[in-house]
Every structure is written in structure tokens, then in C-alpha cells.
Write an enzyme that holds these catalytic residues in place. Structure first.
Site, PDB file in Angstrom:
ATOM      1  N   ALA A 218      26.224  24.670   8.394  1.00 54.37           N
ATOM      2  CA  ALA A 218      25.905  23.660   7.379  1.00 54.37           C
ATOM      3  C   ALA A 218      26.206  24.150   5.976  1.00 54.37           C
ATOM      4  O   ALA A 218      25.589  23.725   5.009  1.00 54.37           O
ATOM      5  CB  ALA A 218      24.423  23.283   7.497  1.00 54.37           C
TER       6      ALA A 218
ATOM      7  N   ARG B 122      35.444  16.587   0.408  1.00 55.53           N
ATOM      8  CA  ARG B 122      35.979  15.242   0.638  1.00 55.53           C
ATOM      9  C   ARG B 122      34.944  14.146   0.383  1.00 55.53           C
ATOM     10  O   ARG B 122      35.262  12.979   0.307  1.00 55.53           O
ATOM     11  CB  ARG B 122      36.531  15.147   2.074  1.00 55.53           C
ATOM     12  CG  ARG B 122      37.774  15.984   2.280  1.00 55.53           C
ATOM     13  CD  ARG B 122      38.118  16.167   3.763  1.00 55.53           C
ATOM     14  NE  ARG B 122      37.374  17.277   4.368  1.00 55.53           N
ATOM     15  CZ  ARG B 122      37.525  17.696   5.628  1.00 55.53           C
ATOM     16  NH1 ARG B 122      38.375  17.072   6.431  1.00 55.53           N
ATOM     17  NH2 ARG B 122      36.825  18.703   6.095  1.00 55.53           N
TER      18      ARG B 122
ATOM     19  N   GLY C 148      26.815  20.796  11.197  1.00 58.59           N
ATOM     20  CA  GLY C 148      25.922  19.938  10.424  1.00 58.59           C
ATOM     21  C   GLY C 148      26.521  18.584  10.097  1.00 58.59           C
ATOM     22  O   GLY C 148      25.805  17.663   9.698  1.00 58.59           O
ATOM     23  N   ASP C 149      27.818  18.447  10.302  1.00 61.80           N
ATOM     24  CA  ASP C 149      28.452  17.168   9.974  1.00 61.80           C
ATOM     25  C   ASP C 149      28.906  16.414  11.219  1.00 61.80           C
ATOM     26  O   ASP C 149      29.767  15.547  11.147  1.00 61.80           O
ATOM     27  CB  ASP C 149      29.607  17.365   8.983  1.00 61.80           C
ATOM     28  CG  ASP C 149      30.782  18.108   9.592  1.00 61.80           C
ATOM     29  OD1 ASP C 149      30.625  18.702  10.674  1.00 61.80           O
ATOM     30  OD2 ASP C 149      31.869  18.092   8.966  1.00 61.80           O
TER      31      ASP C 149
ATOM     32  N   GLU D 219      44.407  23.640  14.345  1.00 60.54           N
ATOM     33  CA  GLU D 219      43.927  22.722  13.314  1.00 60.54           C
ATOM     34  C   GLU D 219      45.058  21.797  12.873  1.00 60.54           C
ATOM     35  O   GLU D 219      46.238  22.170  12.926  1.00 60.54           O
ATOM     36  CB  GLU D 219      43.406  23.518  12.105  1.00 60.54           C
ATOM     37  CG  GLU D 219      42.113  24.244  12.379  1.00 60.54           C
ATOM     38  CD  GLU D 219      41.022  23.311  12.876  1.00 60.54           C
ATOM     39  OE1 GLU D 219      40.649  22.380  12.151  1.00 60.54           O
ATOM     40  OE2 GLU D 219      40.549  23.507  14.012  1.00 60.54           O
TER      41      GLU D 219
ATOM     42  N   LYS E 122      -1.629  -5.135  -2.888  1.00 60.82           N
ATOM     43  CA  LYS E 122      -1.614  -3.668  -2.945  1.00 60.82           C
ATOM     44  C   LYS E 122      -3.010  -3.112  -2.719  1.00 60.82           C
ATOM     45  O   LYS E 122      -3.972  -3.627  -3.278  1.00 60.82           O
ATOM     46  CB  LYS E 122      -1.102  -3.192  -4.307  1.00 60.82           C
ATOM     47  CG  LYS E 122      -0.901  -1.687  -4.360  1.00 60.82           C
ATOM     48  CD  LYS E 122      -1.162  -1.092  -5.730  1.00 60.82           C
ATOM     49  CE  LYS E 122      -2.644  -1.009  -6.013  1.00 60.82           C
ATOM     50  NZ  LYS E 122      -2.970  -0.287  -7.252  1.00 60.82           N
TER      51      LYS E 122
HETATM   52  C1  UD1 Z   1      36.221  21.451  12.245  1.00 62.36           C
HETATM   53  C2  UD1 Z   1      37.043  22.199  13.291  1.00 62.36           C
HETATM   54  C3  UD1 Z   1      37.982  21.210  13.973  1.00 62.36           C
HETATM   55  C4  UD1 Z   1      37.178  20.093  14.597  1.00 62.36           C
HETATM   56  C5  UD1 Z   1      36.227  19.431  13.572  1.00 62.36           C
HETATM   57  C6  UD1 Z   1      35.268  18.530  14.300  1.00 62.36           C
HETATM   58  C7  UD1 Z   1      37.378  24.509  12.561  1.00 62.36           C
HETATM   59  C8  UD1 Z   1      38.308  25.487  11.945  1.00 62.36           C
HETATM   60  N1  UD1 Z   1      37.800  23.259  12.667  1.00 62.36           N
HETATM   61  O1  UD1 Z   1      37.130  20.962  11.262  1.00 62.36           O
HETATM   62  O2  UD1 Z   1      38.743  21.871  14.986  1.00 62.36           O
HETATM   63  O3  UD1 Z   1      38.047  19.128  15.139  1.00 62.36           O
HETATM   64  O4  UD1 Z   1      35.468  20.407  12.865  1.00 62.36           O
HETATM   65  O5  UD1 Z   1      34.453  17.809  13.439  1.00 62.36           O
HETATM   66  O6  UD1 Z   1      36.301  24.891  12.971  1.00 62.36           O
HETATM   67  N2  UD1 Z   1      31.176  25.126   7.460  1.00 62.36           N
HETATM   68  C9  UD1 Z   1      30.452  26.223   7.024  1.00 62.36           C
HETATM   69  N3  UD1 Z   1      31.104  27.198   6.327  1.00 62.36           N
HETATM   70  C10 UD1 Z   1      32.431  27.139   6.053  1.00 62.36           C
HETATM   71  C11 UD1 Z   1      33.173  26.017   6.504  1.00 62.36           C
HETATM   72  C12 UD1 Z   1      32.507  25.033   7.207  1.00 62.36           C
HETATM   73  O7  UD1 Z   1      29.257  26.318   7.255  1.00 62.36           O
HETATM   74  O8  UD1 Z   1      32.944  28.083   5.421  1.00 62.36           O
HETATM   75  C13 UD1 Z   1      30.464  24.065   8.208  1.00 62.36           C
HETATM   76  C14 UD1 Z   1      30.467  22.732   7.474  1.00 62.36           C
HETATM   77  O9  UD1 Z   1      29.292  22.577   6.708  1.00 62.36           O
HETATM   78  C15 UD1 Z   1      30.525  21.728   8.619  1.00 62.36           C
HETATM   79  C16 UD1 Z   1      31.206  22.473   9.744  1.00 62.36           C
HETATM   80  O10 UD1 Z   1      31.133  23.837   9.426  1.00 62.36           O
HETATM   81  O11 UD1 Z   1      29.220  21.362   9.029  1.00 62.36           O
HETATM   82  C17 UD1 Z   1      32.664  22.052   9.913  1.00 62.36           C
HETATM   83  O12 UD1 Z   1      33.380  22.323   8.736  1.00 62.36           O
HETATM   84  P1  UD1 Z   1      34.516  21.370   8.187  1.00 62.36           P
HETATM   85  O13 UD1 Z   1      35.119  21.997   7.005  1.00 62.36           O
HETATM   86  O14 UD1 Z   1      34.034  19.995   8.067  1.00 62.36           O
HETATM   87  O15 UD1 Z   1      35.583  21.479   9.383  1.00 62.36           O
HETATM   88  P2  UD1 Z   1      36.633  20.375   9.833  1.00 62.36           P
HETATM   89  O16 UD1 Z   1      37.808  20.420   8.928  1.00 62.36           O
HETATM   90  O17 UD1 Z   1      35.980  19.075  10.026  1.00 62.36           O
HETATM   91 CA    CA Z   2      33.961  18.264   9.579  1.00 64.02          CA
END
Ligand code: UD1
Ligand code: CA
Length: 473
Positions: free
Chosen positions: A25, A31, A117-118, A168, A365
Site C-alpha cells: 500500500a 495516476r 492495496g489497490d 509488465e 434532532k
Molecule cells: C501491478 C503488477 C501487474 C498487475 C497489476 C494488477 C507489478 C510489477 N505489476 O501493476 O503485473 O497486473 O498490479 O493490478 O507488480 N506499491 C508499493 N510500493 C511500490 C510500488 C507499488 O507498495 O514501490 C503498491 C501500490 O500501493 C499498489 C500495488 O503495490 O497497491 C501495485 O502497484 P501499482 O504501481 O499500482 O502496480 P501496477 O502498475 O498496477
Molecule cells: Ca495497480
């Protein structure tokens, strides 16, 4: 054992290793174009991370770890309950680096489930299935097949269909970009292996990041068995990176909750136009009209009908009560057989007994209203105790605030408050008392008597309207 049965037993075999869940997270969420950290962006009225934490808790793991970073103090403050383990990732160097931060806190013998987390809409059963498939010491990856895979890492398989690695999108060649099977981010692996792999990650890719996804290539080279599970419903695994995806996730959440309500027998006039965010309990034959927002916790008794555009938060409604359109109700207990609204507002600490009628533009109220009482139009009742069978006329106000303190109004059973009365609290109106319309009542009014607090009406016989002075025209 027949083969089919043996296979099923193997699939369902419980793993013995204790489970640690790590939630990544720390990402900035560029974005999102927002000052709010991505995992705090609200989904169904709750931060996205709250959904993922709720999901993790359902699996009753040995430990839950959250990797936080950008703006992370806010994240930590919001969710620190003394039981979660927190790891700071000071620079956002990628998902692999993020997981790496949590590993020192996890015993080698544990099995690790990684959640993002996303990715907030996953279901616990999907994860249970994934864990079962990984087996002790094995690796399991949750994938999905998407009509539009853009933005996700693609699952690269060999000619025989075995997983080779994940690439990726920004590192993928045009042919790989056509692959529609994507990485959801969710995986299970043993802590011992993860520690080894993560230490060996290199940021050799377009984003110069340490990709968690690269560990799958490592596992393949080590000839480990990698189970992949394809999510039955692609909507469940959608990642939320920007406001469009946030809205899509919100829509999916909305659909899910609406479907669950209909499964319980609730009539929804339009399942696409209802938002159930918090918990809700329903009796039989409940009807919800369009654009109702249930913030929860909400309880609706048998036969309750909720009109269009009502917003309910922490409200219970007794059987057969009807809420007409546009009621905004918060912290209220409403009895049975009431008629409320349209446009009724209830603010904290409201108790409405059975058979009460509250009408247009009435605000209540911190008050109790007794059985069968009526407040039908344009009134404010605050800090009041209203008896049963009371009638409060249009435009009456309990003047509860003197600019410094709030005072109480008591109105006895069967009292009749004429229209436009100002009841200046603290004040008591006796049982069966009548208050003349337009009265300003500053002292207690006795039971069963007519009390008036207004100046006498006069008519001036000699009075004439002023006329325009002709010389000034
Ligand atoms: C990532 C995956 C991708 C997958 C997608 C699914 C990798 C390299 N890529 O891409 O293969 O299809 O999720 O939703 O894993 N985060 C950290 N620290 C960091 C970077 C990210 O904690 O340095 C956390 C973010 O908060 C997030 C999650 O990791 O919750 C994913 O990161 P994000 O940058 O959204 O990866 P995607 O490009 O979506
Ligand atoms: Ca993501």
C-alpha cells in the site's frame, strides 16, 4: 481413491504453514492526480485499504502486514489498531521492493499471501481457493482473462501452457500485449523462497523498478510447481489506478450489493440506481426506490418502503413504515407504521415511536416523538420530549439554543401546538394543552388549557394608505 477424488482432496488439502498476509500500500498513485494517497481513495464510502484489510481479516491469518510509504503516516494513523504490522518503504522502488520491506518480520516457515492495496474487490473464497492450490511450500498466482488487458502485467506461457513469466505492459512486445490473461497481483508463496528471490531482484526494466512479478520467472527456473488460478469473475480482480477505474470499481461494488439484496427478497426498482455501502438488515417485502443511499448500519422491518433519493445512516425502521422521497436520516430509530417525508431530516439521537407522521421539511434532532404524534409541515423539533398523540402545526419551532447553551422542550401527551408557535426552551407544555397559532411561549403552559402568547389583533378605523404627492411627480 479414484483419481478425481484424489485430485479434489489434494486441491482442498489444508496447508499446515501459518499464513501471513502482506498488503502492498505504499505506491503514490500518481495516476489518481490527487493529494490523497491512493489506498485512502474512497470506495463505497470507505478507504480502499479498509476493503482489503476487511478481506484479509476474513482469512484469520497469523499476521497481517501493511507496507506503507507515500503519505503513509496518514494511512498508518487511520488503521493502526496495535495488531497490524507496519513496514515503511521509504522510496517507492516497485512492488518487489515493497514486499521485501515486510519480509524480515515474517518467519521462514510461514506461507505468504500478497494482496495489493489497490485491488479491493476480491472475495475471500477466491483467496481460500488460491491458498489451497498453492499447497505447502508451493507458489500460486491468481490470474484473470480480460477483454481489455491494458495496464496489467501479462501472463506468458510456453507452448504446453505452463507459466514462464509475467511481463509488465511497458516491457511487453506487441505480441505479448495481445495476451489477455493478466496478473492480478495476488500470489501465495513460502516466506523462505520469497526472501531469497526478493533479495535477487534487479530493476532491469522500462520503469527501473524492482518488480515482484519477476519472482515467477525465478520460480520457473528453480523448476517449482506454480499453480495458477483464474478468477471466475474478472470484475473481482480489477485494479484501481485512476479515477475511471475507481468509478468502475464503485459500479461493481454497487452491483454486488444490489444483487445480494435482491437475493434476500428486497424489491429494487432499479438495481443500477441504489448504493448500499454499509451493513443492512432487511425483513420481508422491503421495497427500495431509485437513488437510495444506505450508508449503514441500517435495519428495515417487514414491508418497509423507502422512496426515491433517501439517504440513511445508522437508522432502524419498524415494520410497514413508509419513507417518502428525499428523506435524509441519521442516527434514528423509527417505529412501525410511520409515515415519514417527503423531505424529512433527522439528525443524531432521534427516536420515533409507532404510527408517527412527519411531513415536508420537518427537521428532528435529539428528540423523542411519542406514538401517533404528527408533525406534518415545516417544523424544527430539537432537544425535545414529545408525548403521544401530539399535533404540532405547520412552521412551529422549538427554540432550543440561546447562543451558548441548548435547552429542552417537553410536550405532554395529546397537546396541540398551533401553527407558527415558537416554544422558547427550557419550557414545558402540559398534557392536552393547546397553544394558539403564532404564539411565542416563554413560560410553561398548563395542561388542558389554551395558552396564547401573542399580541391582540387591532384594526385602525381611521387609517388611510399614503398617496403619492402630485407636485413631486
Ligand atoms: C501491478 C503488477 C501487474 C498487475 C497489476 C494488477 C507489478 C510489477 N505489476 O501493476 O503485473 O497486473 O498490479 O493490478 O507488480 N506499491 C508499493 N510500493 C511500490 C510500488 C507499488 O507498495 O514501490 C503498491 C501500490 O500501493 C499498489 C500495488 O503495490 O497497491 C501495485 O502497484 P501499482 O504501481 O499500482 O502496480 P501496477 O502498475 O498496477
Ligand atoms: Ca495497480
Amino acid at each position: 481413491m479414484p483419481r478425481k477424488q484424489a485430485k479434489a482432496a489434494q486441491q482442498a488439502a489444508p496447508t499446515t504453514a501459518p499464513l501471513s498476509i502482506v498488503i502492498l500500500a505504499a505506491g503514490q498513485g500518481k495516476r489518481m492526480q490527487s493529494d490523497i494517497p491512493k489506498v485512502l481513495q474512497p470506495l463505497a464510502g470507505m478507504p480502499m485499504l479498509a476493503h482489503v484489510l476487511g478481506l484479509a481479516a476474513k482469512l484469520t491469518p497469523a499476521s497481517i502486514h501493511v507496507v506503507y510509504g507515500h503519505g503513509g503516516e496518514r494511512v498508518r494513523e487511520l488503521f493502526d489498531d496495535g495488531r497490524l504490522r507496519w513496514s515503511l518503504q521509504s522510496d517507492q522502488l516497485g512492488t518487489g521492493d515493497a514486499l521485501h520491506q515486510a519480509m524480515p518480520d515474517i518467519p521462514d516457515a510461514n506461507q505468504v499471501l500478497v494482496l495489493y492495496g489497490d485491488v479491493p474487490l476480491l472475495l475471500a473464497d477466491t483467496l481460500r481457493g488460491l491458498i489451497a492450490r498453492s499447497g505447502p511450500g508451493g507458489v500460486a498466482l491468481l490470474t484473470a482473462r480480460l477483454a481489455d488487458p491494458s495496464g496489467y502485467g501479462r501472463v506468458v506461457r510456453d507452448a504446453r501452457g505452463a507459466l514462464r513469466r509475467i511481463v509488465e505492459e511497458c516491457d511487453a512486445n506487441p505480441r505479448q500485449r495481445l495476451i489477455r490473461e493478466v496478473n492480478t497481483g495476488v500470489l501465495v508463496a513460502s516466506a523462505r523462497f520469497l526472501k531469497d528471490w526478493l533479495a535477487r531482484l534487479k530493476p532491469r526494466n522500462a520503469q527501473r523498478e524492482y518488480y515482484l512479478t519477476d519472482i515467477l520467472g525465478m520460480a520457473v527456473r528453480q523448476k517449482l510447481r506454480i499453480a495458477t488460478v483464474e478468477a471466475a469473475d474478472a470484475a473481482e480482480v480489477q485494479g484501481v489506478n485512476d479515477k475511471l477505474q475507481l468509478a468502475l470499481a464503485e459500479a461493481e461494488y454497487r452491483r454486488r450489493r444490489a444483487r445480494a439484496l435482491m437475493g434476500q427478497g428486497v424489491t429494487l426498482i432499479d438495481p443500477a440506481r441504489i448504493d448500499v455501502r454499509g451493513s443492512i438488515n432487511v425483513g420481508r417485502d422491503v421495497l427500495l426506490d431509485v437513488n437510495v443511499v444506505i450508508d449503514g448500519p441500517v435495519e428495515l422491518g417487514d414491508g418497509v418502503r423507502v422512496g426515491p433519493n433517501c439517504v440513511l445512516r445508522n437508522v432502524s425502521v419498524g415494520a410497514r413504515t413508509v419513507l417518502f422521497a428525499n428523506c435524509v436520516l441519521q442516527d434514528a430509530q423509527i417505529g412501525s407504521d410511520c409515515q415519514i417525508g417527503p423531505f424529512t431530516r433527522m439528525r443524531p439521537k432521534v427516536r420515533i415511536a409507532n404510527g408517527v407522521h412527519l411531513g415536508n421539511f420537518v427537521e428532528i434532532k435529539n428528540s423523542e416523538i411519542g406514538a401517533g404524534s404528527k408533525v406534518n409541515h415545516l417544523s424544527y423539533v430539537g432537544d425535545s420530549q414529545v408525548g403521544s398523540a401530539v399535533n404540532i402545526g405547520a412552521g412551529s419551532i422549538t427554540c432550543n439554543y440561546d447562543g451558548a447553551n441548548k435547552w429542552r422542550t417537553e410536550i405532554g401527551d395529546g397537546a396541540f401546538i398551533g401553527s407558527g408557535a415558537m416554544l422558547v426552551a427550557p419550557v414545558k407544555i402540559g398534557d392536552g394543552a393547546t397553544i394558539g397559532a403564532g404564539s411565542t411561549i416563554t413560560s410553561d403552559a398548563p395542561a388542558e388549557k389554551l395558552t396564547l402568547g401573542r399580541s391582540r389583533q387591532v384594526t385602525l378605523e381611521q387609517w388611510q394608505r399614503p398617496r403619492k404627492n402630485p407636485s413631486k411627480s
